[in-house]
Design a protein around this motif. Structure first.
Motif, PDB file in Angstrom:
ATOM      1  N   GLN A  47     -12.624  -3.753  44.785  1.00 33.14           N
ATOM      2  CA  GLN A  47     -13.431  -2.637  44.635  1.00 33.14           C
ATOM      3  C   GLN A  47     -12.316  -1.619  43.582  1.00 33.14           C
ATOM      4  O   GLN A  47     -12.444  -0.684  43.331  1.00 33.14           O
ATOM      5  CB  GLN A  47     -13.750  -2.197  46.105  1.00 33.14           C
ATOM      6  N   SER A  50      -9.052  -2.179  39.373  1.00 31.94           N
ATOM      7  CA  SER A  50      -9.404  -0.776  37.805  1.00 31.94           C
ATOM      8  C   SER A  50      -8.160   0.098  38.064  1.00 31.94           C
ATOM      9  O   SER A  50      -7.106   0.109  37.567  1.00 31.94           O
ATOM     10  CB  SER A  50     -10.197   0.284  38.006  1.00 31.94           C
ATOM     11  N   PRO A 230     -15.537   3.672  42.377  1.00 33.90           N
ATOM     12  CA  PRO A 230     -16.242   4.300  41.451  1.00 33.90           C
ATOM     13  C   PRO A 230     -17.879   5.334  42.577  1.00 33.90           C
ATOM     14  O   PRO A 230     -18.351   5.817  41.838  1.00 33.90           O
ATOM     15  CB  PRO A 230     -17.011   3.164  41.857  1.00 33.90           C
ATOM     16  N   THR A 257     -11.512   4.017  34.747  1.00 36.37           N
ATOM     17  CA  THR A 257     -12.722   3.248  34.188  1.00 36.37           C
ATOM     18  C   THR A 257     -13.581   3.556  34.672  1.00 36.37           C
ATOM     19  O   THR A 257     -13.977   3.694  34.432  1.00 36.37           O
ATOM     20  CB  THR A 257     -11.982   2.141  33.639  1.00 36.37           C
ATOM     21  N   SER A 258     -13.607   3.019  35.888  1.00 40.02           N
ATOM     22  CA  SER A 258     -14.551   2.812  37.043  1.00 40.02           C
ATOM     23  C   SER A 258     -15.028   3.973  37.602  1.00 40.02           C
ATOM     24  O   SER A 258     -16.424   3.907  37.776  1.00 40.02           O
ATOM     25  CB  SER A 258     -13.570   1.552  37.984  1.00 40.02           C
ATOM     26  N   GLN A 261     -16.818   5.209  34.323  1.00 41.04           N
ATOM     27  CA  GLN A 261     -17.685   4.184  34.019  1.00 41.04           C
ATOM     28  C   GLN A 261     -19.188   4.614  35.232  1.00 41.04           C
ATOM     29  O   GLN A 261     -19.856   4.369  34.395  1.00 41.04           O
ATOM     30  CB  GLN A 261     -17.390   3.157  34.045  1.00 41.04           C
ATOM     31  N   THR A 297      -8.912  -2.373  31.531  1.00 38.57           N
ATOM     32  CA  THR A 297      -8.464  -1.198  32.089  1.00 38.57           C
ATOM     33  C   THR A 297      -7.757  -0.682  31.049  1.00 38.57           C
ATOM     34  O   THR A 297      -7.295  -0.890  30.278  1.00 38.57           O
ATOM     35  CB  THR A 297      -8.488  -0.779  33.540  1.00 38.57           C
TER      36      THR A 297
END
Length: 363
Positions: A47, A50, A230, A257-258, A261, A297
């Motif tokens: 999880q 990143s 995320p 990054t996650s 996104q 990442t």
């Protein structure tokens, strides 16, 4: 006979002295000769991959540069916790016993707390790239917090909100962690009647959607979202899809990054607290390309913090001649160090910080 006994006694005393000296060196140095052994215990999969890989990028690129100037100066060892804090203890035991590591890096507060008692027991060094306010409590000069705390970030946001005449109604969404609760405590103390409500969210998209839906009819001037996974991005995306058009402000954890996104088309609509690092510079673009290609990442604030930590270790290792007790004492002073134009401040508490600003992804 007496002469032989005397020689034996002298020999035994010398041997004991040599063994004691070797034991001292083993306890207080993590090197063989001038080599610094650094162990990074990170969530490289799962999880929080990143965040873990962003830290890895910062460590490896910093060490590559250091080793170019001084070949084989630093040896790196990594352990993947798979985003489970319980695995951090196994990583520590393996890197310490099998690789002779005495200087460790980690990220995430839960990883830091798992490692903290073992680090202190063995008088090692741990650099935590995590914002929990209790990380440095009773650290015994072994723990260094390579990040501004959640309270620092919360106060930065409060300063901006308090100065705005247009923002009178703030709603807070915090990830259900200690860091999320820290933000809420600061907001309650400082924002007074501007904070009209708060909610904690979990890593469950259905519950997040229901939570946002319940608040969609509220009159809100500003939404603050705190997190680092995320689910944070999904909450932001959901709030926009339910029609919220006002400002959304976030903590440092947004710039991974996650999370970006997961925010989808609304990623550029978020303002977030971040470090004053050179994201628009040519060298950053180079590092970012390498990081994305090699680690999947972006080269984020976590990367810069890790880079700073490696340079601090290297700088004071030279001055302290590899004795970790001396190195610790050197870091535990009020000082400002500059690496590649980036300023880091050390303090007697073990805190290592950089300047915070509010920005967007377009900045």
């Amino acid at each position: 006979m007496k002469k032989n006994k005397l020689l034996i006694a002298i020999g035994a005393a010398v041997l004991i002295g040599i063994v004691s000296l070797l034991a001292y060196r083993t306890q207080n140095q993590s090197v063989s000769g001038d080599v610094i052994r650094i162990g990074a215990i990170l969530p490289l999969t799962g999880q929080f991959a990143s965040a873990g890989n962003a830290v890895r990028a910062g460590i490896e690129l910093a060490v590559e540069k250091i080793n170019n100037d001084n070949p084989n100066r630093i040896k790196l060892f990594f352990y993947d916790t798979k985003s489970e804090s319980k695995n951090a203890a196994m990583g520590y035991s393996r890197l310490r016993s099998l690789s002779g590591v005495r200087v460790f890096f980690t990220t995430l507060s839960d990883h830091s707390f798992v490692l903290k008692p073992m680090i202190i027991k063995n008088n090692d060094m741990l650099f935590c790239i995590a914002s929990h306010t209790e990380i440095l409590k009773d650290s015994k000069e072994c723990i260094f917090q390579l990040a501004n705390t959640s309270k620092d970030e919360a106060n930065c946001l409060c300063d901006i909100i308090a100065a705005s005449n247009d923002i009178k109604r703030v709603y807070y969404y915090g990830l259900n962690t200690e860091a999320g609760m820290d933000f809420n405590r600061v907001f309650n103390e400082r924002l007074n009647d501007k904070l009209i409500g708060s909610s904690y969210y979990e890593d469950d998209y259905t519950s997040i959607k229901n939570l946002v839906a319940r608040n969609s009819d509220k009159k809100i001037d500003c939404v603050v979202v705190v997190g680092y996974a995320p689910a944070m991005g999904y909450l932001i995306k959901t709030a926009r899809e339910y029609g919220y058009v006002g400002p959304i402000w976030a903590n440092v954890g947004y710039n991974t990054t996650s999370v970006i996104q997961a925010s989808g088309a609304f990623a550029d609509t978020v303002s977030f607290v971040d470090y004053d690092f050179p994201y628009s510079s040519p060298i950053h673009k180079k590092y970012d390309q390498i990081s994305n290609k090699k680690y999947g990442t972006s080269y984020s604030c976590l990367s810069y913090l890790a880079m700073g930590g490696c340079n601090i270790v290297n700088t004071y290792w030279n001055i302290g001649k590899g004795d970790t007790l001396k190195v610790k004492k050197l870091i535990l002073k009020d000082a400002e160090l500059v690496f590649d134009g980036i300023h880091f401040k050390t303090s007697p508490s073990g805190s290592i910080t950089a300047n915070l600003v509010l920005k967007t992804l377009k900045d």
